[in-house]
Scaffold this motif. Structure first.
Motif, PDB file in Angstrom:
ATOM      1  N   MET A   1     -13.584  -3.784  -1.136  1.00 15.83           N
ATOM      2  CA  MET A   1     -14.309  -2.544  -1.269  1.00 15.83           C
ATOM      3  C   MET A   1     -14.754  -2.105   0.127  1.00 15.83           C
ATOM      4  O   MET A   1     -15.221  -2.918   0.913  1.00 15.83           O
ATOM      5  CB  MET A   1     -15.498  -2.777  -2.186  1.00 15.83           C
ATOM      6  CG  MET A   1     -16.304  -1.550  -2.451  1.00 15.83           C
ATOM      7  SD  MET A   1     -17.602  -1.883  -3.651  1.00 15.83           S
ATOM      8  CE  MET A   1     -16.788  -1.306  -5.107  1.00 15.83           C
ATOM      9  N   PRO A   2     -14.615  -0.835   0.449  1.00 19.85           N
ATOM     10  CA  PRO A   2     -15.005  -0.387   1.788  1.00 19.85           C
ATOM     11  C   PRO A   2     -16.509  -0.539   2.007  1.00 19.85           C
ATOM     12  O   PRO A   2     -17.294  -0.565   1.058  1.00 19.85           O
ATOM     13  CB  PRO A   2     -14.585   1.079   1.821  1.00 19.85           C
ATOM     14  CG  PRO A   2     -14.397   1.487   0.409  1.00 19.85           C
ATOM     15  CD  PRO A   2     -14.104   0.254  -0.372  1.00 19.85           C
ATOM     16  N   TYR A   3     -16.868  -0.641   3.262  1.00 19.95           N
ATOM     17  CA  TYR A   3     -18.276  -0.791   3.632  1.00 19.95           C
ATOM     18  C   TYR A   3     -18.903   0.583   3.838  1.00 19.95           C
ATOM     19  O   TYR A   3     -18.277   1.476   4.409  1.00 19.95           O
ATOM     20  CB  TYR A   3     -18.396  -1.611   4.909  1.00 19.95           C
ATOM     21  CG  TYR A   3     -17.887  -3.017   4.748  1.00 19.95           C
ATOM     22  CD1 TYR A   3     -18.628  -3.965   4.054  1.00 19.95           C
ATOM     23  CD2 TYR A   3     -16.659  -3.403   5.269  1.00 19.95           C
ATOM     24  CE1 TYR A   3     -18.152  -5.260   3.887  1.00 19.95           C
ATOM     25  CE2 TYR A   3     -16.182  -4.694   5.106  1.00 19.95           C
ATOM     26  CZ  TYR A   3     -16.938  -5.614   4.417  1.00 19.95           C
ATOM     27  OH  TYR A   3     -16.464  -6.892   4.251  1.00 19.95           O
ATOM     28  N   GLU A   4     -20.137   0.735   3.373  1.00 22.10           N
ATOM     29  CA  GLU A   4     -20.842   2.002   3.561  1.00 22.10           C
ATOM     30  C   GLU A   4     -21.600   2.035   4.878  1.00 22.10           C
ATOM     31  O   GLU A   4     -21.803   3.100   5.447  1.00 22.10           O
ATOM     32  CB  GLU A   4     -21.793   2.249   2.385  1.00 22.10           C
ATOM     33  CG  GLU A   4     -21.046   2.533   1.099  1.00 22.10           C
ATOM     34  CD  GLU A   4     -21.967   2.917  -0.034  1.00 22.10           C
ATOM     35  OE1 GLU A   4     -23.076   3.433   0.228  1.00 22.10           O
ATOM     36  OE2 GLU A   4     -21.582   2.702  -1.189  1.00 22.10           O
TER      37      GLU A   4
ATOM     38  N   ASP B   1      -1.830   0.685  -1.975  1.00 23.54           N
ATOM     39  CA  ASP B   1      -0.621   0.368  -2.736  1.00 23.54           C
ATOM     40  C   ASP B   1      -0.103  -1.006  -2.310  1.00 23.54           C
ATOM     41  O   ASP B   1       0.193  -1.224  -1.136  1.00 23.54           O
ATOM     42  CB  ASP B   1       0.437   1.433  -2.452  1.00 23.54           C
ATOM     43  CG  ASP B   1       1.710   1.247  -3.251  1.00 23.54           C
ATOM     44  OD1 ASP B   1       1.891   0.185  -3.894  1.00 23.54           O
ATOM     45  OD2 ASP B   1       2.539   2.177  -3.239  1.00 23.54           O
ATOM     46  N   PRO B   2       0.018  -1.945  -3.243  1.00 19.36           N
ATOM     47  CA  PRO B   2       0.502  -3.295  -2.899  1.00 19.36           C
ATOM     48  C   PRO B   2       1.850  -3.302  -2.175  1.00 19.36           C
ATOM     49  O   PRO B   2       2.132  -4.191  -1.385  1.00 19.36           O
ATOM     50  CB  PRO B   2       0.611  -4.001  -4.253  1.00 19.36           C
ATOM     51  CG  PRO B   2      -0.317  -3.261  -5.142  1.00 19.36           C
ATOM     52  CD  PRO B   2      -0.312  -1.836  -4.654  1.00 19.36           C
TER      53      PRO B   2
ATOM     54  N   SER C   1      -3.966  -9.610  -0.544  1.00 19.98           N
ATOM     55  CA  SER C   1      -4.792  -8.670  -1.295  1.00 19.98           C
ATOM     56  C   SER C   1      -5.155  -7.481  -0.401  1.00 19.98           C
ATOM     57  O   SER C   1      -5.005  -7.520   0.821  1.00 19.98           O
ATOM     58  CB  SER C   1      -6.068  -9.355  -1.777  1.00 19.98           C
ATOM     59  OG  SER C   1      -6.926  -9.618  -0.686  1.00 19.98           O
ATOM     60  N   ARG C   2      -5.641  -6.458  -1.030  1.00 15.65           N
ATOM     61  CA  ARG C   2      -6.078  -5.271  -0.295  1.00 15.65           C
ATOM     62  C   ARG C   2      -7.188  -5.636   0.686  1.00 15.65           C
ATOM     63  O   ARG C   2      -7.185  -5.209   1.837  1.00 15.65           O
ATOM     64  CB  ARG C   2      -6.566  -4.241  -1.313  1.00 15.65           C
ATOM     65  CG  ARG C   2      -6.898  -2.901  -0.751  1.00 15.65           C
ATOM     66  CD  ARG C   2      -7.293  -1.979  -1.886  1.00 15.65           C
ATOM     67  NE  ARG C   2      -7.521  -0.627  -1.440  1.00 15.65           N
ATOM     68  CZ  ARG C   2      -7.937   0.346  -2.223  1.00 15.65           C
ATOM     69  NH1 ARG C   2      -8.152   0.110  -3.501  1.00 15.65           N
ATOM     70  NH2 ARG C   2      -8.133   1.549  -1.744  1.00 15.65           N
TER      71      ARG C   2
ATOM     72  N   HIS D   1      -9.173  -6.799   6.257  1.00 14.37           N
ATOM     73  CA  HIS D   1      -9.839  -7.669   7.241  1.00 14.37           C
ATOM     74  C   HIS D   1      -8.906  -8.004   8.399  1.00 14.37           C
ATOM     75  O   HIS D   1      -9.322  -8.006   9.563  1.00 14.37           O
ATOM     76  CB  HIS D   1     -10.350  -8.948   6.583  1.00 14.37           C
ATOM     77  CG  HIS D   1     -11.610  -8.770   5.814  1.00 14.37           C
ATOM     78  ND1 HIS D   1     -12.811  -8.423   6.392  1.00 14.37           N
ATOM     79  CD2 HIS D   1     -11.860  -8.895   4.479  1.00 14.37           C
ATOM     80  CE1 HIS D   1     -13.752  -8.342   5.463  1.00 14.37           C
ATOM     81  NE2 HIS D   1     -13.196  -8.619   4.293  1.00 14.37           N
ATOM     82  N   LYS D   2      -7.649  -8.270   8.107  1.00 15.20           N
ATOM     83  CA  LYS D   2      -6.681  -8.575   9.169  1.00 15.20           C
ATOM     84  C   LYS D   2      -6.518  -7.389  10.112  1.00 15.20           C
ATOM     85  O   LYS D   2      -6.471  -7.547  11.335  1.00 15.20           O
ATOM     86  CB  LYS D   2      -5.327  -8.958   8.567  1.00 15.20           C
ATOM     87  CG  LYS D   2      -5.310 -10.327   7.954  1.00 15.20           C
ATOM     88  CD  LYS D   2      -3.938 -10.635   7.373  1.00 15.20           C
ATOM     89  CE  LYS D   2      -3.917 -11.991   6.717  1.00 15.20           C
ATOM     90  NZ  LYS D   2      -2.588 -12.306   6.143  1.00 15.20           N
TER      91      LYS D   2
END
Length: 76
Positions: free
Chosen positions: A1-4, A38-39, A47-48, A53-54
């Motif tokens: 989930m993106p960070y706010e 999209d995977p 994972s997404r 993170h990478k």
């Protein structure tokens, strides 16, 4: 989930990176989160979140490096 906010970043990021590097991480993670929804766009079975993170660490490493003597991240 993106960070706010930057304050929501993982402890490993907040405790190790200088503010500007955290800003880079934050922006890169959120951008990658959207870009790799999209995977089929990801490598392997990552994972997404793992992919984001990478991408974020790679973005930080473009401008910062870890000092071998002190262990602190510094601008290149």
């Amino acid at each position: 989930m993106p960070y706010e906010t930057i304050e929501e970043l993982p402890e490993s990021v907040k405790n190790n990176l200088p503010k500007h590097a955290r800003e880079i991480y934050f922006a890169a993670f959120n951008n990658a989160w959207d870009l790799y929804s999209d995977p089929k766009e990801r490598r392997g079975d990552a994972s997404r979140e793992e992919t984001a993170h990478k991408v974020a660490w790679a973005a930080v490493k473009n401008e910062y490096e870890k000092d071998e003597n002190t262990g602190r991240w510094k601008k290149k």
